[in-house]
Write an enzyme that holds these catalytic residues in place. Structure first.
Site, PDB file in Angstrom:
ATOM      1  N   HIS A  84       0.760  -1.248  -0.113  1.00 35.78           N
ATOM      2  CA  HIS A  84      -0.018   0.146   0.044  1.00 35.78           C
ATOM      3  C   HIS A  84       0.913   1.316   0.136  1.00 35.78           C
ATOM      4  O   HIS A  84       0.493   2.509  -0.280  1.00 35.78           O
ATOM      5  CB  HIS A  84      -0.994   0.012   0.973  1.00 35.78           C
ATOM      6  CG  HIS A  84      -0.652   0.268   2.567  1.00 35.78           C
ATOM      7  ND1 HIS A  84      -0.164  -0.631   3.437  1.00 35.78           N
ATOM      8  CD2 HIS A  84      -0.426   1.366   3.131  1.00 35.78           C
ATOM      9  CE1 HIS A  84      -0.001   0.065   4.581  1.00 35.78           C
ATOM     10  NE2 HIS A  84      -0.027   1.222   4.400  1.00 35.78           N
ATOM     11  N   ASP A 220       1.378  -7.811   2.432  1.00 36.46           N
ATOM     12  CA  ASP A 220       1.235  -6.319   2.133  1.00 36.46           C
ATOM     13  C   ASP A 220       2.721  -5.773   1.881  1.00 36.46           C
ATOM     14  O   ASP A 220       3.223  -5.067   2.817  1.00 36.46           O
ATOM     15  CB  ASP A 220       0.418  -5.383   3.340  1.00 36.46           C
ATOM     16  CG  ASP A 220       0.174  -4.002   2.862  1.00 36.46           C
ATOM     17  OD1 ASP A 220       1.088  -3.562   1.933  1.00 36.46           O
ATOM     18  OD2 ASP A 220      -0.587  -3.536   3.480  1.00 36.46           O
ATOM     19  N   SER A 650       3.909   2.325   8.416  1.00 32.66           N
ATOM     20  CA  SER A 650       3.746   1.148   7.335  1.00 32.66           C
ATOM     21  C   SER A 650       5.351   1.090   6.615  1.00 32.66           C
ATOM     22  O   SER A 650       5.700   2.142   6.196  1.00 32.66           O
ATOM     23  CB  SER A 650       2.775   1.700   6.643  1.00 32.66           C
ATOM     24  OG  SER A 650       1.561   1.325   6.879  1.00 32.66           O
TER      25      SER A 650
END
Ligand code: ARG
Ligand code: GLU
Length: 738
Positions: A84, A220, A650
């Site tokens: 992402h 991810d 992230s």
């Protein structure tokens, strides 16, 4: 006896609860955290984690394009971050024929790696406390303005005088609401190429349904590579560049870990609010979050209804939906988490403890009433702040058209005065953006959204001197207003045939058409009202609040000298640490800390847009073709631990006791997302992809073994992991026996 027991027990719980929270400044680890980290299993020195000299772990940590984190995992500049985080780069290289979002992308050699002009990767070279320099000559007697001026002058002098032979990017950031200032020097690389990404059915598996959730089954991750000049310096994108040779890269541990193992997360957390008064946390839980959720409820329901029945809409709005639902879901989780942990009452208890200290300690006199004054300001801010949020949610985030029309303000401003040449140039530039805008825009859907949310905005805004169009709309009845919106869409020049040509060929005419349209006039009125009325009004209170918050935190630090305080996240490099740990989200339910490929398969819904799977993955599962990466015959996928993280973390590497990579941070578990305001070890968990799953996908699924060969794999687990667990249980036993 009972009393002593309770006392020991409370102490113990308090220790547990606060022991590991925090996003710590790497250069202070030795002073503040190292001892505890060792007790929890860490086998490294503080210097191994952060050193001004080249070669500590920090030299492998990368700020990826200003928002996410990434880490260097080979001596050839290979970068690991989230899917992402690389999403828009993956998307930008995609077309109908080569749909890398859908099918994944793998460069099979360095020639095939794809450049991404504009994308940056920054390494922190050093951090330096410059508080004394920045605050030199600042004193209590100064007015706000004088103080601000003095600080600015000091900063200017500081930037001018600091030796910077390597041309690092320099930035002084405030910490603790401006009680402390730190100079951050970064080296910024500008040639960052896409190396690999799994298909979304792995990298975004579970999409919005699973977002913020545990148990999780998302791979991810994506891979990039930093390129540098031949002499290993940052350089603009160029064919002549070569893979960057970092002074440190992370080893990858594939031996696995167990419940209780030490973990740390190194990265760039974005923002938190750890020192708010209980009253303001209550405002967030009871006023702001519900307000913002309610507006997004409307938007999401309208989008969802059409996305579920229409494939084209689903593709167009997938990204917008994900963007709007991400915070929407987190806010809901925050409310629940604050409630469930009784956070507001617990913060009040801390406030009472502070008040108690002030009664006993003369030195704390200066902090009397700070909290009360803060609470008054926060209350005072509510009405204006709600209007600000109404604009941001119902105006800005919720309306594609408003954001699009904003882009024409420059053209309209110069339409009467600028040369034809200048206008043509601008018109052509604006027209260039149009295909991208139309591609993801559905006017019918958009009108429905505006019909639903514009009235909410109009109802909320209540300042004096509203722009005329806003007060007129506010005064209209629902029927007339709805008619107005319908006509506004019908007459919007941007949505009419030939707009692009008009813009390119007759930009002055395009500008005048725009100016006459309701859509443009409404946009301008809403923006003006926000920038000229709402925002300044909120900022004025905010400035007062920040000053008091600074004082308040200073008071807390003086009142509790033995407690270590960490500054709120501010996108600077931080370290969090914790342990792999299961948790109990509610009565009768315990979540394991690890998930496996079995769970991926359990969630599989053929053809579904969130839970479809590539056939190849299913076949690998059927054959149990897991390469080197399995654990007792199973393929680990994701895990949770007690590291204190937030947005911006992230892509952060998750390291074991020896500083080897075991996980890739990408989310938090929903039950504990209030950790931005109140961290509770009992239910706050960060969510990571297991590095073994990452390697399995690269190696077995994508067949890009050459990438794994670039890495340094470690196949033994660190030893001392169980130490603290033992210490904890003996402490517990001792407590029970006494
Ligand atoms: N919740 C994660 C974070 O805050 C992931 C967001 C991206 N995924 C999504 N489905 N929106 O950023
Ligand atoms: N997904 C978040 C990010 O993009 C991390 C999750 C969190 O907020 O902790 O940074």
């Amino acid at each position: 006896m009972q009393r002593i027991l309770t006392l020991v027990f409370t102490l113990f719980i308090a220790l547990q609860a606060t022991g590991r929270e925090g996003m710590w400044l790497p250069y202070l680890i030795g002073q503040l955290n190292h001892q505890q980290m060792q007790q929890m299993g860490l086998e490294l020195s503080a210097e191994d984690i952060y050193s001004i000299n080249e070669g500590s772990l920090k030299d492998a940590i990368v700020h990826f394009n200003g928002g996410c984190t990434a880490s260097l995992i080979s001596e050839k500049g290979l970068l690991l971050t989230n899917h992402h985080c690389g999403y828009s780069q993956i998307q930008s290289h995609s077309s109908l024929e080569n749909n890398y979002l859908r099918d994944g992308f793998w460069a099979m050699n360095q020639k095939e790696e794809l450049t991404n002009p504009g994308v940056t990767a920054s390494l922190v070279k050093y951090l330096k406390d410059v508080t004394n320099e920045v605050l030199a000559g600042v004193n209590q007697a100064m007015s706000d303005e004088e103080r601000q001026k003095k600080i600015e002058a000091n900063l200017e002098a500081l930037y001018a005088n600091v030796a910077n032979p390597n041309n690092y990017q320099l930035e002084v950031k405030p910490f603790f609401y401006g009680n402390q200032f730190i100079l951050i020097a970064k080296e910024q690389f500008k040639d960052v190429r896409l190396v690999g990404a799994p298909p979304s059915s792995i990298g975004k598996y579970g999409a919005d349904t699973d977002n913020w959730m545990w148990p999780r089954h998302t791979g991810d991750f994506s891979l990039f590579r930093i390129y540098a000049s031949a002499d290993n310096q940052p350089a603009e994108v160029s064919e002549d560049n070569v893979p960057y040779r970092p002074s440190r890269h992370l080893k990858v541990n594939i031996a696995g870990f167990e419940k209780g193992d030490f973990t740390m997360v190194y990265g760039f957390p974005g923002s938190t609010q750890q020192y708010l008064p209980a009253a303001e946390v209550k405002n967030i839980a009871e006023v702001y979050n519900p307000q913002r959720i309610a507006i997004r409820d409307e938007i999401l329901a309208i989008l969802d209804a059409k996305m579920r029945t229409d494939e084209a809409t689903r593709i167009k709005y997938a990204s917008k939906y994900a963007r709007i639902s991400n915070s929407w879901k987190r806010w809901k989780g925050e409310i629940k988490g604050l409630e469930r942990t009784n956070a507001i009452e617990r913060i009040r208890n801390e406030e009472r403890a502070f008040a108690g200290k002030m009664l006993k300690n003369e030195d704390l006199k200066a902090y009397e009433n700070i909290l009360e004054r803060l609470v008054v300001l926060y209350e005072k801010r509510i009405p204006i702040n709600k209007q600000r949020y109404a604009f941001l949610e119902a105006g800005y985030y919720g309306q594609e058209m408003l954001r699009h029309l904003r882009r024409y303000q420059g053209l309209v401003a110069i339409a009467d005065t600028a040369s034809e040449e200048r206008l043509n140039e601008l018109g052509q530039r604006l027209a260039k953006g149009l295909p991208g805008f139309y591609k993801d825009f559905d006017a019918e859907l958009e009108e429905k959204v505006v019909q639903a949310i514009l009235p909410i905005y109009l109802k909320e805004i209540s300042t004096k001197d509203l722009p005329e169009i806003l007060s007129e709309l506010k005064a209209m009845d629902a029927y007339d207003r709805s008619e107005f919106i319908t006509e506004m869409f019908e007459d919007n020049p941007v949505l009419q045939e030939g707009w692009s040509d008009l813009l390119k060929n007759k930009p002055a005419k395009a500008a005048s058409k725009l100016q006459k349209s309701d859509a443009y006039q409404l946009t301008v009125a809403m923006l003006e009202h926000y920038f000229e009325v709402l925002n300044p009004a909120v900022s004025e209170v905010d400035n007062q609040i920040n000053k008091l918050q600074a004082k308040y935190v200073e008071g807390l630090q003086k009142a509790f000298p033995k407690k270590s305080f960490y500054p709120d996240a501010n996108s600077s490099l931080r370290l969090s640490y914790g342990k792999v740990k299961p948790y109990q989200p509610k009565d009768g339910v315990t979540y394991y800390a690890q998930t496996y490929l079995e769970g991926v398969i359990e969630k599989y819904v053929p053809g579904d847009y969130e839970f479809d799977l590539p056939e190849k993955l299913i076949n690998l599962y059927k054959r149990r073709d897991y390469g080197l990466y399995s654990e007792n015959g199973k393929m680990p996928v994701c895990f949770v631990a007690t590291n204190h993280t937030t947005g911006g973390n992230s892509g952060s590497p998750v390291l074991n006791a020896r500083g080897e990579l075991i996980g890739l941070n990408f989310d938090r578990a929903w039950d504990g997302v209030m950790s931005d305001m109140y961290f509770d070890t009992a239910i706050c968990r960060n969510v990571m992809v297991d590095l073994r799953y990452v390697l399995f996908i690269i190696d077995r699924f994508a067949g890009a073994q050459y990438l794994v060969e670039e890495m340094d794999l470690v196949k033994t687990r660190p030893g001392a992991a169980a130490k603290e667990e033992e210490a904890e249980s003996s402490e517990m036993e001792a407590a029970v026996k006494s």
